[in-house]
Design an enzyme around this catalytic site. Structure first.
Site, mmCIF file in Angstrom:
data_model
loop_
_atom_site.group_PDB
_atom_site.id
_atom_site.type_symbol
_atom_site.label_atom_id
_atom_site.label_comp_id
_atom_site.label_asym_id
_atom_site.label_seq_id
_atom_site.Cartn_x
_atom_site.Cartn_y
_atom_site.Cartn_z
ATOM 1 N N GLU A 92 3.855 12.768 -36.886
ATOM 2 C CA GLU A 92 4.920 13.548 -37.500
ATOM 3 C C GLU A 92 6.251 12.810 -37.469
ATOM 4 O O GLU A 92 6.549 12.078 -36.528
ATOM 5 C CB GLU A 92 5.087 14.898 -36.787
ATOM 6 C CG GLU A 92 4.049 15.914 -37.174
ATOM 7 C CD GLU A 92 4.251 17.254 -36.485
ATOM 8 O OE1 GLU A 92 3.701 18.246 -36.988
ATOM 9 O OE2 GLU A 92 4.922 17.323 -35.446
ATOM 10 N N CYS A 129 13.254 19.664 -31.289
ATOM 11 C CA CYS A 129 12.985 18.832 -30.109
ATOM 12 C C CYS A 129 11.854 19.430 -29.279
ATOM 13 O O CYS A 129 11.875 20.601 -28.928
ATOM 14 C CB CYS A 129 14.243 18.729 -29.247
ATOM 15 S SG CYS A 129 15.605 17.874 -30.047
#
Length: 350
Positions: A94, A340
């Site tokens: 990703e 995150c």
């Protein structure tokens, strides 16, 4: 049978060496770099200033493939785009693109999974670590996504690169180093060193020498200012102590306007107390830093709440009162599971 080298694995000096062995002149490497990285053309037929014989040699000697774009999830509310990319061995990685005005930042991965197993990070907790990415796979994320955003009129070009995706960059040191060399090379991407950031959870072997040489920006995933607590949530601390990490940071020679970013995840009643703030100030003494406070992005594998706004603001106020720069970073891409610690190859859409 001899393995065919992927051309995107090569720095310009390595490419010059290979071309010399093919009885070609060194300057051909600069021409190739210009096509591959400045014009971002990977079709040999379109490289108009290369002879037919040279193209044949290149075709026989090098692989010129990059990873394929598999899926894109976009969040129009915060102008973020998460890219699922397929590697040559059918694995997935990703990357996330975040756009704020003219700043177009791409967060790239350097591994398939992550071996560090930090408790708060879904990549390490929920995915199996498979392998390190090769240089062409790291660069391939940039080239593939750059092509996509231009074709879809999302942005003209990527302006900033951050190594904060899947994996620990400094455990894939050689391939990450080559990637950075190509990003900085005037014949390659020709990016400014101030536009590249590398993040580490605390791998210190060669860290100061690396940053002192390339002068790129450094971010430290610190999160816990006490040794024992950091070792509980970040197993790497059992091998490389916080004390050792701080000593290594003090060996970095910063330019006048440079600083080290300290990433600090704010976890409710775990690391967001005044006691933690005071200890953080203490251990950062003597290092020019900016503290980046990050409200925790929830994951299924870590049953903890993010800090309250009150605690977040109080923590920031205390750090700021000690003349340390502080920002509160509101993660982009949370709705598409691209915030995150949320990289687990899943779409945020239902």
């Amino acid at each position: 049978m001899k393995k065919i080298e992927n051309i995107f694995n090569l720095t310009i000096s390595q490419l010059e060496f290979h071309l010399t062995n093919l009885k070609e002149q060194k300057f051909r490497a600069k021409q190739l770099f210009e096509w591959l990285y400045k014009k971002q053309i990977i079709n040999l037929d379109l490289m108009s200033n290369l002879s037919t014989s040279l193209k044949q040699k290149i075709s026989k000697s090098f692989n010129i493939k990059i990873p394929l774009l598999y899926k894109v999830d976009s969040c129009l509310q915060d102008n973020s785009h998460k890219f699922l990319i397929k590697t040559y061995d059918d694995k997935l990685i990703e990357s996330i693109l975040m756009i704020v005005k003219k700043r177009v930042t791409l967060c790239i991965s350097c591994m398939i999974g992550c071996p560090l197993k930090c408790s708060f990070c879904a990549t390490g907790s929920e995915l199996k670590f498979i392998r390190k990415l090769e240089t062409f796979e790291i660069l391939g994320q940039i080239l593939t996504i750059q092509n996509y955003i231009r074709k879809n009129n999302i942005a003209d070009k990527i302006t900033n690169i951050v190594f904060m995706g899947m994996g620990e960059p400094l455990l894939n040191f050689n391939n990450v180093k080559k990637t950075i060399e190509i990003l900085l090379d005037p014949n390659g991407f020709s990016m400014s060193k101030r536009k590249i950031t590398i993040s580490t959870a605390g791998i210190i072997d060669g860290l100061s020498e690396f940053i002192n040489k390339y002068k790129i920006k450094l971010a430290i995933s610190l999160h816990f200012p006490f040794e024992e607590q950091r070792s509980i949530f970040m197993p790497i601390n059992r091998k490389i102590s916080l004390e050792s990490l701080i000593k290594e940071l003090k060996r970095i020679k910063l330019a006048k306007r440079d600083y080290i970013t300290i990433e600090y995840l704010m976890l409710n009643k775990i690391n967001d107390t005044l006691k933690h703030a005071k200890q953080l100030v203490k251990i950062l003494n003597g290092i020019k830093t900016k503290v980046n406070l990050i409200p925790y992005n929830t994951t299924t594998s870590f049953n903890v709440e993010p800090s309250s706004e009150e605690n977040l603001n109080y923590f920031a106020k205390y750090i700021r009162s000690k003349n340390i720069m502080v920002t509160i970073r509101r993660s982009k891409g949370k709705k598409i599971k691209g915030g995150c610690g949320q990289f687990i190859l899943n779409s945020g859409k239902k």
